[in-house]
Scaffold this motif. Sequence first.
Motif, PDB file in Angstrom:
ATOM      1  N   ALA A  39      41.093  41.402  41.499  1.00  0.00           N
ATOM      2  CA  ALA A  39      41.044  40.736  42.807  1.00  0.00           C
ATOM      3  C   ALA A  39      41.259  39.245  42.582  1.00  0.00           C
ATOM      4  CB  ALA A  39      39.707  40.969  43.487  1.00  0.00           C
ATOM      5  N   VAL A  40      42.011  38.619  43.461  1.00  0.00           N
ATOM      6  CA  VAL A  40      42.181  37.165  43.423  1.00  0.00           C
ATOM      7  C   VAL A  40      41.549  36.611  44.695  1.00  0.00           C
ATOM      8  CG1 VAL A  40      43.808  35.250  43.384  1.00  0.00           C
ATOM      9  CG2 VAL A  40      44.304  37.339  42.086  1.00  0.00           C
ATOM     10  N   ASN A  41      40.607  35.707  44.503  1.00  0.00           N
ATOM     11  CA  ASN A  41      39.869  35.141  45.638  1.00  0.00           C
ATOM     12  C   ASN A  41      39.311  36.244  46.539  1.00  0.00           C
ATOM     13  OD1 ASN A  41      40.529  32.617  44.585  1.00  0.00           O
ATOM     14  ND2 ASN A  41      42.449  32.562  45.737  1.00  0.00           N
ATOM     15  N   ARG A  42      38.775  37.273  45.885  1.00  0.00           N
ATOM     16  CA  ARG A  42      38.079  38.397  46.537  1.00  0.00           C
ATOM     17  C   ARG A  42      39.014  39.278  47.374  1.00  0.00           C
ATOM     18  NH1 ARG A  42      31.951  36.073  47.211  1.00  0.00           N
ATOM     19  NH2 ARG A  42      32.018  35.068  45.199  1.00  0.00           N
ATOM     20  N   ILE A  43      40.288  39.263  47.050  1.00  0.00           N
ATOM     21  CA  ILE A  43      41.227  40.180  47.702  1.00  0.00           C
ATOM     22  C   ILE A  43      41.912  40.982  46.597  1.00  0.00           C
ATOM     23  CG2 ILE A  43      43.312  40.373  49.117  1.00  0.00           C
ATOM     24  CD1 ILE A  43      42.499  37.658  50.387  1.00  0.00           C
ATOM     25  N   TYR A  44      41.864  42.324  46.744  1.00  0.00           N
ATOM     26  CA  TYR A  44      42.493  43.185  45.744  1.00  0.00           C
ATOM     27  C   TYR A  44      43.978  42.879  45.628  1.00  0.00           C
ATOM     28  CZ  TYR A  44      39.524  46.938  43.928  1.00  0.00           C
ATOM     29  OH  TYR A  44      38.630  47.676  43.208  1.00  0.00           O
ATOM     30  N   VAL A  45      44.492  42.858  44.400  1.00  0.00           N
ATOM     31  CA  VAL A  45      45.942  42.761  44.203  1.00  0.00           C
ATOM     32  C   VAL A  45      46.362  43.932  43.318  1.00  0.00           C
ATOM     33  CG1 VAL A  45      46.080  40.265  44.531  1.00  0.00           C
ATOM     34  CG2 VAL A  45      45.697  41.162  42.250  1.00  0.00           C
ATOM     35  N   LYS A  46      47.454  44.563  43.699  1.00  0.00           N
ATOM     36  CA  LYS A  46      47.878  45.742  42.952  1.00  0.00           C
ATOM     37  C   LYS A  46      48.894  45.390  41.868  1.00  0.00           C
ATOM     38  CE  LYS A  46      46.643  49.108  46.427  1.00  0.00           C
ATOM     39  NZ  LYS A  46      47.043  50.005  47.495  1.00  0.00           N
ATOM     40  N   GLU A  47      49.621  44.302  42.051  1.00  0.00           N
ATOM     41  CA  GLU A  47      50.623  43.884  41.062  1.00  0.00           C
ATOM     42  C   GLU A  47      50.192  42.533  40.500  1.00  0.00           C
ATOM     43  OE1 GLU A  47      53.101  45.803  40.257  1.00  0.00           O
ATOM     44  OE2 GLU A  47      52.696  47.282  41.837  1.00  0.00           O
ATOM     45  N   PRO A  48      50.653  42.207  39.255  1.00  0.00           N
ATOM     46  CA  PRO A  48      50.334  40.885  38.695  1.00  0.00           C
ATOM     47  C   PRO A  48      50.741  39.773  39.662  1.00  0.00           C
ATOM     48  CG  PRO A  48      51.332  42.268  37.025  1.00  0.00           C
ATOM     49  CD  PRO A  48      51.425  43.031  38.317  1.00  0.00           C
ATOM     50  N   ARG A  49      49.923  38.765  39.718  1.00  0.00           N
ATOM     51  CA  ARG A  49      50.090  37.714  40.730  1.00  0.00           C
ATOM     52  C   ARG A  49      50.038  36.342  40.056  1.00  0.00           C
ATOM     53  NH1 ARG A  49      47.923  37.233  46.107  1.00  0.00           N
ATOM     54  NH2 ARG A  49      48.725  39.336  46.308  1.00  0.00           N
ATOM     55  N   ASP A  50      50.936  35.417  40.440  1.00  0.00           N
ATOM     56  CA  ASP A  50      50.860  34.036  39.959  1.00  0.00           C
ATOM     57  C   ASP A  50      49.560  33.400  40.419  1.00  0.00           C
ATOM     58  OD1 ASP A  50      53.308  34.228  38.781  1.00  0.00           O
ATOM     59  OD2 ASP A  50      54.402  33.276  40.433  1.00  0.00           O
ATOM     60  N   LEU A  51      49.021  32.547  39.581  1.00  0.00           N
ATOM     61  CA  LEU A  51      47.733  31.950  39.928  1.00  0.00           C
ATOM     62  C   LEU A  51      47.873  30.465  40.190  1.00  0.00           C
ATOM     63  CD1 LEU A  51      45.630  33.924  37.323  1.00  0.00           C
ATOM     64  CD2 LEU A  51      45.507  34.139  39.817  1.00  0.00           C
ATOM     65  N   GLU A  52      46.919  29.943  40.937  1.00  0.00           N
ATOM     66  CA  GLU A  52      46.891  28.512  41.228  1.00  0.00           C
ATOM     67  C   GLU A  52      45.579  27.934  40.752  1.00  0.00           C
ATOM     68  OE1 GLU A  52      47.607  27.940  45.376  1.00  0.00           O
ATOM     69  OE2 GLU A  52      49.488  29.054  45.298  1.00  0.00           O
ATOM     70  N   ASP A  53      45.598  26.629  40.552  1.00  0.00           N
ATOM     71  CA  ASP A  53      44.391  25.932  40.113  1.00  0.00           C
ATOM     72  C   ASP A  53      43.221  26.259  41.059  1.00  0.00           C
ATOM     73  OD1 ASP A  53      43.116  24.094  38.350  1.00  0.00           O
ATOM     74  OD2 ASP A  53      43.051  22.680  40.038  1.00  0.00           O
ATOM     75  N   GLY A  54      42.089  26.593  40.488  1.00  0.00           N
ATOM     76  CA  GLY A  54      40.895  26.862  41.303  1.00  0.00           C
ATOM     77  C   GLY A  54      40.741  28.314  41.732  1.00  0.00           C
ATOM     78  N   ASP A  55      41.733  29.162  41.438  1.00  0.00           N
ATOM     79  CA  ASP A  55      41.621  30.569  41.850  1.00  0.00           C
ATOM     80  C   ASP A  55      40.443  31.250  41.155  1.00  0.00           C
ATOM     81  OD1 ASP A  55      43.656  30.692  43.663  1.00  0.00           O
ATOM     82  OD2 ASP A  55      45.156  31.510  42.279  1.00  0.00           O
TER      83      ASP A  55
END
Lengths: 80, 329
Positions: A53-69
């Motif tokens: 999960a990124v920022n408490r949202i499920y992601v099914k595929e790899p996701r680019d990240l941002e500062d503070g994520d």
Amino acid sequence: MKITVKCFSQVKYALETDELSLELNPGQTTADVEERVRQRAGKKLDGVLLRTAVNRIYVKEPRDLEDGDEVAFIPPVQGG
Amino acid sequence: MIITPNELQQWVKEGRSFQTIDIRTEEQRQEFPLSALEPVASSVDALPSTNGQPLVLVCQFGVVTEGIILERELDNAYSLLGGALAWEALQTEKEDLSRWSRQTALPELGIAGQIKLNGARIAVVGLGGLGCPAASILAAAGVGSLQLIDGDRVELSNLHRQPLYGSDDIGSRKVTAAARRLGTQYDQVILETVPETLVSGNAKEHLNGADVIIDATDTIRARLVIDRASRVLGIPMVYGGLYRFEGQVAVLNHHGSPGYRDLFPEPPASGEACAEAGILGMLPGIIGNIQALEAVKLIAGIEPTLAGRLLIYDGLSHNTTIMDISTKE
């Protein structure tokens, strides 16, 4: 850039912490973070499926990240 | 003292002499006038004298009048349990709902929600750490019918976290022991027992007709079986899972919300059950109660629920994290 990793159930026990702070290079993804988490856990997470999960949202595929994520890894839990 | 709507109805039938004092607002009195009780409207501060007749005090939910009687130490005075709403429900529904008056006082539930609960059928799959507290509190809440499904027998090592069982039950079928205990405690619930392990071959047959399925199993394989049946039958499933001090709850397959296979798509190579990982009994107590709460919300139509969301509770820090699992990406 800096991100936070939230660890749940087996991940928390494997890393012996419920939170990590990681320094990433621009362009790195959730898959890179998972790789680092698995390396850090040694063999303790071998064979353990991790959902992301990124920022408490499920992601099914790899996701680019941002500062503070905030990235969380959630294994399935069996007990009941 | 307390009087239930059924008991008061009996007084009316027998022609007993008593005086009903209605302390509600005019608006409330007009909505539910309690005509059969020939009430006298009165403010709390000026209760009329009754010449030795028993006094029946009525407020909207039966909570204020109970307090007045206790506080003023009134003798020969009764508070109508469940208040005007429970009396009205007895007249219209022919059912005394006053035992649930403390929950029907919640505007989100009300009498209408209680009637839905009384007519509901919930399947509890797994009568272990999660299933015991969930089944117990659902029976207490007035759910009409519980279907208890588990093929296991009670073991000594279950007792610390499965409070429906005692030493005498060791070796008995869990569903039989659970039904015995629940039947003694809650006389209004219909209990149906299925002493079988749910597998893909029997899941749809057993779960058909339920309004909600509580997934209180302890293997991922079993959760996937329930998930499939839940999706095919269109019955929402309240998932609960445990790992040491951590618990998870989600409402799955509800109006198109994700299912278990969207959460965790494949049976894992590893993943310890409670027996291997260790567990304190309070954790399944908390998580099983959250599952039961979600089931009640689903039946009564109370929003929001955990549909499309995964709740993770940590019993060490007491932190609760909620993940949005509804994403299609």
